[in-house]
Motif scaffolding. Sequence first.
Motif, PDB file in Angstrom:
ATOM      1  N   ARG A 158      49.879  53.502  41.174  1.00  0.00           N
ATOM      2  CA  ARG A 158      50.081  53.643  42.653  1.00  0.00           C
ATOM      3  C   ARG A 158      51.528  53.786  42.878  1.00  0.00           C
ATOM      4  O   ARG A 158      51.859  54.526  43.914  1.00  0.00           O
ATOM      5  N   ARG A 186      37.544  54.603  39.291  1.00  0.00           N
ATOM      6  CA  ARG A 186      38.455  53.506  40.079  1.00  0.00           C
ATOM      7  C   ARG A 186      40.046  54.303  39.817  1.00  0.00           C
ATOM      8  O   ARG A 186      40.824  54.041  40.922  1.00  0.00           O
ATOM      9  N   LEU A 213      42.052  55.410  43.622  1.00  0.00           N
ATOM     10  CA  LEU A 213      43.305  54.527  43.557  1.00  0.00           C
ATOM     11  C   LEU A 213      44.327  55.054  44.749  1.00  0.00           C
ATOM     12  O   LEU A 213      44.879  53.995  45.548  1.00  0.00           O
ATOM     13  N   TRP A 257      42.582  53.468  47.806  1.00  0.00           N
ATOM     14  CA  TRP A 257      42.101  52.039  47.473  1.00  0.00           C
ATOM     15  C   TRP A 257      41.624  51.330  48.861  1.00  0.00           C
ATOM     16  O   TRP A 257      40.622  50.444  48.676  1.00  0.00           O
ATOM     17  N   PHE A 287      37.785  47.881  44.410  1.00  0.00           N
ATOM     18  CA  PHE A 287      38.794  47.075  43.902  1.00  0.00           C
ATOM     19  C   PHE A 287      38.587  45.854  44.147  1.00  0.00           C
ATOM     20  O   PHE A 287      38.059  45.400  45.419  1.00  0.00           O
ATOM     21  N   GLU A 315      43.364  42.759  43.434  1.00  0.00           N
ATOM     22  CA  GLU A 315      44.068  44.085  43.153  1.00  0.00           C
ATOM     23  C   GLU A 315      44.510  44.667  44.614  1.00  0.00           C
ATOM     24  O   GLU A 315      45.572  45.217  44.765  1.00  0.00           O
ATOM     25  N   ARG A 316      43.813  44.468  45.626  1.00  0.00           N
ATOM     26  CA  ARG A 316      44.129  45.047  47.011  1.00  0.00           C
ATOM     27  C   ARG A 316      45.311  44.487  47.423  1.00  0.00           C
ATOM     28  O   ARG A 316      46.067  44.969  47.996  1.00  0.00           O
TER      29      ARG A 316
END
Length: 149
Positions: free
Chosen positions: A41, A68, A72, A75, A81, A85-86
């Motif tokens: 990211r 996934r 990304l 997201w 996610f 992860e967020r």
Amino acid sequence: MHLRMDHRKANPQALNTMMQMERFVKESGLDPNLYELVKIRVSQINGCSFCIDMHVQDLLKKGESKQRIYLLTAWREAPCFTERERAALELAEALTLVSESGVSDDVYQHVRSSFDEQEYIHLIMAINTINGWNRLAIATGMFPGCFDE
């Protein structure tokens, strides 16, 4: 495209310094897949094709789904996610774009709801490290396959 220079040969001490940062993050206990998501990211935001390519390949080798990885960039709108992860991705974006709006209290609280103080610092170091790699790669003209013989 052309490689401006091979930073590894031009300044091995600088490479060693970056590798020490990388080692610190890897030994921190941060989930390796989460770290790869953050690397991708941040590299997307910075436009580092070399790092995007490398870390997508690394994540695929770890068994991550293509879906996934594809999602990304979006997201926030993708349900695949986790909350952890967020939170990490939100901090990664805020720190990478820190000159635009800093790290708000809302972002801090969101991240801290999933990460304790030590993990928060580990996450910051992970984001700093990939931002450093991106800047090194972009400034020296690295691109996917540039070191292939």
